[in-house]
Scaffold this motif. Sequence first.
Motif, mmCIF file in Angstrom:
data_model
loop_
_atom_site.group_PDB
_atom_site.id
_atom_site.type_symbol
_atom_site.label_atom_id
_atom_site.label_comp_id
_atom_site.label_asym_id
_atom_site.label_seq_id
_atom_site.Cartn_x
_atom_site.Cartn_y
_atom_site.Cartn_z
ATOM 1 N N PRO A 113 0.802 -1.217 0.000
ATOM 2 C CA PRO A 113 0.000 0.000 0.000
ATOM 3 C C PRO A 113 0.835 1.267 0.000
ATOM 4 N N ARG B 245 2.962 2.247 -4.583
ATOM 5 C CA ARG B 245 2.100 2.011 -5.728
ATOM 6 C C ARG B 245 2.476 2.996 -6.825
ATOM 7 N N HIS C 275 -6.856 -7.206 -5.110
ATOM 8 C CA HIS C 275 -6.504 -6.358 -6.250
ATOM 9 C C HIS C 275 -6.021 -7.180 -7.453
ATOM 10 N N LYS D 231 -10.495 0.588 1.054
ATOM 11 C CA LYS D 231 -10.252 2.011 0.770
ATOM 12 C C LYS D 231 -9.203 2.577 1.724
ATOM 13 N N ASP E 261 -5.908 1.291 0.497
ATOM 14 C CA ASP E 261 -5.607 1.920 -0.792
ATOM 15 C C ASP E 261 -5.043 3.329 -0.609
#
Length: 604
Positions: free
Chosen positions: A479, A482, A529, A558, A561
């Motif tokens: 996380p 990315r 994912h 979320k 993310d």
Amino acid sequence: MPRNVVDVPLFTLNDGNKVPSIGLGCWLGSMEASLRAEEVCKKALAVRYRHFDTAAVYGSERGIGAAVRGSDILRDELYIVTKLWNDCHHNVREAFEKSLEALGSGYIDLYLMHWPQAKIDGKTLHPEEHPTFIDTWKEMEKLLETGKVKSIGVSNFSIKTLAELFPHCQVVPAVNQVQFHPYLPQFDLQEFCKAHGILLSAYSPLGAPPSKHGVEPAQVVLSWSVRHGVAVIPKSQSEVRMRTNLTPVDLDDADMKAIDDLHKEPGKHRSLMIKVDGPRRLLGWEFISKGLFKMPSSAADVPFFTLNDGNQIPSIGLGCWLGAAEASNPSDRAEQMAKKALAVGYRHFDTAAKYGGEQGLGAAIRDSGVPREELYIVTKLWNEDHHKVHEAFEESLANLGCGYIDLYLMHWPQATLDGETLPPGEHPTFIDTWKEIEKLLETGKVKSIGVSNFSVMTLTELLPHCKVVPTDRVSPVSPASRPPGVVDIYARAPPSPDEPTRLSLLTDSTITAIAKKHAQVLLSWSVRHGIAVIPKSESEARMRTNIALIDLDETDMKAIDNLHKEPGKHRSLLTQYMTVPLEIMGWKYEWLGWNQAADGAILE
């Protein structure tokens, strides 16, 4: 049977005869069991058993017969089962008469073909050699004409062997006796048998799940089998256990579902039969190669992802990097680690020539008895071998000793010659190397090929020259890391919290808050994912938790993310190769297409 003196359900066979749902298995652990069998049978008769399951090979027929004849119990209150052994397929009638004489019971209620494989002069015959199990069955059908046997059936038959037998049957088997227990609930076989009117009977029906009913665990497992319509024949020489085994309990739907789902836990979907000839062989026949006796996989239940070449990859694997390239005894450590992982249910293993663990991994796999087709093995071409791809591949394949490699990756885009890292324009470039890797597909020794540590920039340079588009790429994804515009489908795991000088995802407050609700977070986030993950661990406990995915809700997803958007968290966590600022293994970050600072922070 005119009456049943013990309060257990009766099942009706396809020929109208009835069988008590619980009997006593009379295999006593050795072939010299007649005297012991008589004593055991006397105890069982005293506690009201009336269903006895034996076999010619058990050596217990005479003992059971003596106990029955000495009991003064009427013959029509008893249900006696015996079986034709493998070395008698060529003389069925003679073997039957011998068992009947040994039992001295006047007739046999159910006579089973013990196994589909025949044996002559100490040699197990191949499935197509005479007598086949079809030949044997035809001889068993003739026994019904004698009036000395009421029902005939089979044992240890699979869907495949039954389907082969049916077109040749005048009499459909009344029973198929197989393993059936919560770790091996052969529901597909049971449904197949039900559709053809065949009762499933279970040997080795006992395990040990916890009980909330104040009864023995054995009663729970036997009651579960009976509730599924399966006749059971537990073995015991203890009068106390005989009594409890004969007393079913009323399991509610929640109990049934809990036991039904036991086999789905990592490492538990397995046979409990351990008397085998060798890896994947039993009584002379291979489990799978002939498709005639297929043991279930004990692999963990993880999702599969489909690659662009149609091959499938388990979403969770075990990373076999054990630290520094010069780690002590990497092969031995890799072997021990892989053995633990195989036992837990891992089937996807990720190694590399550079890791030094290929031979150990291969040894663990070969010793495991897990069929090759259940495994997914990844290894990688090291930088110094870009000029000799085929030779390096063959060396890795020989080290692994696994017949073929599922996925072969170019470990890094940069090549090294004579200890010097070549700049991007010098031969062999990663484009040259990829063209050589493509040729490996022609050998049939590798199923898929791909790249590792490639960025959007390096992939964009490579793609116009590809005949085969890479199926995979490995990058450290988390996380907090990315890179915009890069889609990873194969990811290294987050770092261990045991390294205090590094930012750690495993101690991040967002992750730990979600972990309080769930058993496993980061790997489940990656798999959700669509990213296959290869966490590293030598701890069996961590292996177990790593392979157990959980269902994260949208709020959790979320929150994770958005982790990289917090100040200081959008960064790479890869540090082991970063000995020169803004370079990794001889290439500048810009050559790799990496937009990050020396400390790993992503430049916005």
